[in-house]
Design a protein around this motif. Structure first.
Motif, PDB file in Angstrom:
ATOM      1  N   LEU A  57       0.830  -1.208   0.000  1.00  0.00           N
ATOM      2  CA  LEU A  57       0.000   0.000   0.000  1.00  0.00           C
ATOM      3  C   LEU A  57       0.865   1.259   0.000  1.00  0.00           C
ATOM      4  O   LEU A  57       0.544   2.254  -0.654  1.00  0.00           O
ATOM      5  CB  LEU A  57      -0.949   0.001   1.202  1.00  0.00           C
ATOM      6  CG  LEU A  57      -2.077  -1.022   1.164  1.00  0.00           C
ATOM      7  CD1 LEU A  57      -2.828  -1.046   2.482  1.00  0.00           C
ATOM      8  CD2 LEU A  57      -3.022  -0.740   0.004  1.00  0.00           C
ATOM      9  N   GLN A  58       1.963   1.231   0.729  1.00  0.00           N
ATOM     10  CA  GLN A  58       2.858   2.385   0.763  1.00  0.00           C
ATOM     11  C   GLN A  58       3.568   2.594  -0.571  1.00  0.00           C
ATOM     12  O   GLN A  58       3.875   3.718  -0.940  1.00  0.00           O
ATOM     13  CB  GLN A  58       3.877   2.242   1.895  1.00  0.00           C
ATOM     14  CG  GLN A  58       3.249   2.427   3.254  1.00  0.00           C
ATOM     15  CD  GLN A  58       4.219   2.132   4.384  1.00  0.00           C
ATOM     16  OE1 GLN A  58       5.280   1.548   4.176  1.00  0.00           O
ATOM     17  NE2 GLN A  58       3.854   2.523   5.595  1.00  0.00           N
ATOM     18  N   GLN A  59       3.817   1.511  -1.295  1.00  0.00           N
ATOM     19  CA  GLN A  59       4.493   1.612  -2.584  1.00  0.00           C
ATOM     20  C   GLN A  59       3.516   1.836  -3.727  1.00  0.00           C
ATOM     21  O   GLN A  59       3.924   2.007  -4.873  1.00  0.00           O
ATOM     22  CB  GLN A  59       5.318   0.346  -2.843  1.00  0.00           C
ATOM     23  CG  GLN A  59       6.472   0.185  -1.875  1.00  0.00           C
ATOM     24  CD  GLN A  59       7.160  -1.157  -2.010  1.00  0.00           C
ATOM     25  OE1 GLN A  59       6.783  -1.974  -2.849  1.00  0.00           O
ATOM     26  NE2 GLN A  59       8.166  -1.387  -1.190  1.00  0.00           N
ATOM     27  N   GLY A  60       2.224   1.800  -3.439  1.00  0.00           N
ATOM     28  CA  GLY A  60       1.226   2.068  -4.456  1.00  0.00           C
ATOM     29  C   GLY A  60       0.966   0.925  -5.417  1.00  0.00           C
ATOM     30  O   GLY A  60       0.480   1.140  -6.522  1.00  0.00           O
ATOM     31  N   ILE A  61       1.288  -0.296  -5.013  1.00  0.00           N
ATOM     32  CA  ILE A  61       0.996  -1.451  -5.870  1.00  0.00           C
ATOM     33  C   ILE A  61      -0.191  -2.217  -5.282  1.00  0.00           C
ATOM     34  O   ILE A  61      -0.654  -1.910  -4.188  1.00  0.00           O
ATOM     35  CB  ILE A  61       2.236  -2.368  -6.035  1.00  0.00           C
ATOM     36  CG1 ILE A  61       2.709  -2.901  -4.681  1.00  0.00           C
ATOM     37  CG2 ILE A  61       3.355  -1.624  -6.724  1.00  0.00           C
ATOM     38  CD1 ILE A  61       3.888  -3.851  -4.792  1.00  0.00           C
ATOM     39  N   VAL A 100      -6.124   3.446   4.821  1.00  0.00           N
ATOM     40  CA  VAL A 100      -4.954   4.248   4.473  1.00  0.00           C
ATOM     41  C   VAL A 100      -5.303   5.722   4.607  1.00  0.00           C
ATOM     42  O   VAL A 100      -6.115   6.249   3.839  1.00  0.00           O
ATOM     43  CB  VAL A 100      -4.479   3.933   3.038  1.00  0.00           C
ATOM     44  CG1 VAL A 100      -3.251   4.742   2.693  1.00  0.00           C
ATOM     45  CG2 VAL A 100      -4.221   2.452   2.877  1.00  0.00           C
ATOM     46  N   ALA A 101      -4.694   6.387   5.589  1.00  0.00           N
ATOM     47  CA  ALA A 101      -4.896   7.828   5.756  1.00  0.00           C
ATOM     48  C   ALA A 101      -4.010   8.582   4.762  1.00  0.00           C
ATOM     49  O   ALA A 101      -4.438   9.512   4.099  1.00  0.00           O
ATOM     50  CB  ALA A 101      -4.574   8.248   7.180  1.00  0.00           C
ATOM     51  N   ASN A 102      -2.769   8.155   4.668  1.00  0.00           N
ATOM     52  CA  ASN A 102      -1.833   8.666   3.671  1.00  0.00           C
ATOM     53  C   ASN A 102      -0.779   7.585   3.460  1.00  0.00           C
ATOM     54  O   ASN A 102      -0.862   6.537   4.079  1.00  0.00           O
ATOM     55  CB  ASN A 102      -1.219  10.011   4.113  1.00  0.00           C
ATOM     56  CG  ASN A 102      -0.533   9.920   5.458  1.00  0.00           C
ATOM     57  OD1 ASN A 102       0.238   9.010   5.690  1.00  0.00           O
ATOM     58  ND2 ASN A 102      -0.852  10.842   6.354  1.00  0.00           N
ATOM     59  N   ALA A 103       0.190   7.851   2.634  1.00  0.00           N
ATOM     60  CA  ALA A 103       1.166   6.806   2.307  1.00  0.00           C
ATOM     61  C   ALA A 103       1.947   6.336   3.530  1.00  0.00           C
ATOM     62  O   ALA A 103       2.416   5.206   3.571  1.00  0.00           O
ATOM     63  CB  ALA A 103       2.127   7.312   1.238  1.00  0.00           C
ATOM     64  N   ALA A 104       2.087   7.175   4.542  1.00  0.00           N
ATOM     65  CA  ALA A 104       2.879   6.801   5.712  1.00  0.00           C
ATOM     66  C   ALA A 104       2.033   6.229   6.848  1.00  0.00           C
ATOM     67  O   ALA A 104       2.570   5.632   7.766  1.00  0.00           O
ATOM     68  CB  ALA A 104       3.650   8.013   6.219  1.00  0.00           C
ATOM     69  N   THR A 105       0.727   6.425   6.816  1.00  0.00           N
ATOM     70  CA  THR A 105      -0.108   6.009   7.938  1.00  0.00           C
ATOM     71  C   THR A 105      -1.177   5.018   7.485  1.00  0.00           C
ATOM     72  O   THR A 105      -2.044   5.352   6.694  1.00  0.00           O
ATOM     73  CB  THR A 105      -0.810   7.228   8.568  1.00  0.00           C
ATOM     74  OG1 THR A 105       0.173   8.203   8.883  1.00  0.00           O
ATOM     75  CG2 THR A 105      -1.546   6.835   9.816  1.00  0.00           C
ATOM     76  N   CYS A 122     -10.702  -6.399  18.139  1.00  0.00           N
ATOM     77  CA  CYS A 122      -9.454  -6.396  18.891  1.00  0.00           C
ATOM     78  C   CYS A 122      -8.672  -5.142  18.549  1.00  0.00           C
ATOM     79  O   CYS A 122      -8.915  -4.511  17.542  1.00  0.00           O
ATOM     80  CB  CYS A 122      -8.642  -7.649  18.598  1.00  0.00           C
ATOM     81  SG  CYS A 122      -8.438  -8.019  16.862  1.00  0.00           S
ATOM     82  N   THR A 123      -7.724  -4.804  19.400  1.00  0.00           N
ATOM     83  CA  THR A 123      -6.923  -3.605  19.209  1.00  0.00           C
ATOM     84  C   THR A 123      -5.568  -3.988  18.638  1.00  0.00           C
ATOM     85  O   THR A 123      -4.925  -4.906  19.141  1.00  0.00           O
ATOM     86  CB  THR A 123      -6.733  -2.884  20.553  1.00  0.00           C
ATOM     87  OG1 THR A 123      -8.007  -2.680  21.136  1.00  0.00           O
ATOM     88  CG2 THR A 123      -6.022  -1.576  20.379  1.00  0.00           C
ATOM     89  N   LEU A 124      -5.150  -3.283  17.619  1.00  0.00           N
ATOM     90  CA  LEU A 124      -3.855  -3.531  16.999  1.00  0.00           C
ATOM     91  C   LEU A 124      -3.012  -2.275  17.062  1.00  0.00           C
ATOM     92  O   LEU A 124      -3.518  -1.177  16.953  1.00  0.00           O
ATOM     93  CB  LEU A 124      -4.016  -3.897  15.518  1.00  0.00           C
ATOM     94  CG  LEU A 124      -4.585  -5.261  15.200  1.00  0.00           C
ATOM     95  CD1 LEU A 124      -4.683  -5.409  13.706  1.00  0.00           C
ATOM     96  CD2 LEU A 124      -3.709  -6.348  15.749  1.00  0.00           C
ATOM     97  N   ARG A 125      -1.735  -2.479  17.199  1.00  0.00           N
ATOM     98  CA  ARG A 125      -0.812  -1.362  17.083  1.00  0.00           C
ATOM     99  C   ARG A 125      -0.334  -1.323  15.637  1.00  0.00           C
ATOM    100  O   ARG A 125      -0.081  -2.355  15.039  1.00  0.00           O
ATOM    101  CB  ARG A 125       0.373  -1.548  18.017  1.00  0.00           C
ATOM    102  CG  ARG A 125      -0.050  -1.477  19.458  1.00  0.00           C
ATOM    103  CD  ARG A 125       1.162  -1.518  20.368  1.00  0.00           C
ATOM    104  NE  ARG A 125       0.707  -1.486  21.738  1.00  0.00           N
ATOM    105  CZ  ARG A 125       1.042  -2.377  22.628  1.00  0.00           C
ATOM    106  NH1 ARG A 125       1.857  -3.357  22.334  1.00  0.00           N
ATOM    107  NH2 ARG A 125       0.581  -2.298  23.850  1.00  0.00           N
ATOM    108  N   PRO A 126      -0.191  -0.127  15.075  1.00  0.00           N
ATOM    109  CA  PRO A 126       0.257  -0.053  13.664  1.00  0.00           C
ATOM    110  C   PRO A 126       1.646  -0.603  13.467  1.00  0.00           C
ATOM    111  O   PRO A 126       2.398  -0.777  14.362  1.00  0.00           O
ATOM    112  CB  PRO A 126       0.207   1.419  13.339  1.00  0.00           C
ATOM    113  CG  PRO A 126      -0.200   2.135  14.553  1.00  0.00           C
ATOM    114  CD  PRO A 126      -0.442   1.147  15.636  1.00  0.00           C
TER     115      PRO A 126
END
Length: 126
Positions: A57-61, A100-105, A122-126
């Protein structure tokens, strides 16, 4: 005098009643514990796939390209679903949904499905 040894019928019935009460409390608690453990295991099994989807997702593929999934795991449009952990009424699977909020988050929503109970989040940490 004749001395008799042993337990009376009343004493034995009291012991059986106490064991029945303890079993009535312990068995549901054990099933809850087993279901929670299966849910945690299902979420943990998606850990490496979660990393792969996040990188994609961060790389846009495409989110599911070249993502290593656990046995019976599914990746569809970035949503990860584990295979069932456990059997019968306690069979449990987890579903991780990325936002996806933005490419980094990237935030993940986690849902654990237990066959015999309601859906839990359940709760997850990023």
């Amino acid at each position: 005098m004749n001395s008799q040894k042993g337990f009376t019928l009343i004493e034995l019935m009291i012991v059986v009643a106490i064991i029945g009460i303890l079993a009535a409390i312990a068995i549901p608690q054990y099933q809850n514990y087993t279901a929670r453990a299966n849910g945690a295991s299902a979420v943990a099994s998606l850990g490496s796939a979660k990393t792969g989807v996040a990188l994609n997702l961060q790389q846009g593929i495409a989110a599911c390209d070249n993502v290593a999934l656990p046995a019976n795991g599914v990746c569809l449009n970035g949503v990860l679903t584990s295979g069932n952990i456990g059997t019968g009424a306690l069979a449990t699977n987890a579903q991780l949904t990325p936002a996806v909020a933005n490419a980094a988050t990237i935030t993940w929503t986690c849902t654990v499905n237990i066959a015999a109970a309601v859906t839990n989040t359940c709760t997850l940490r990023p």
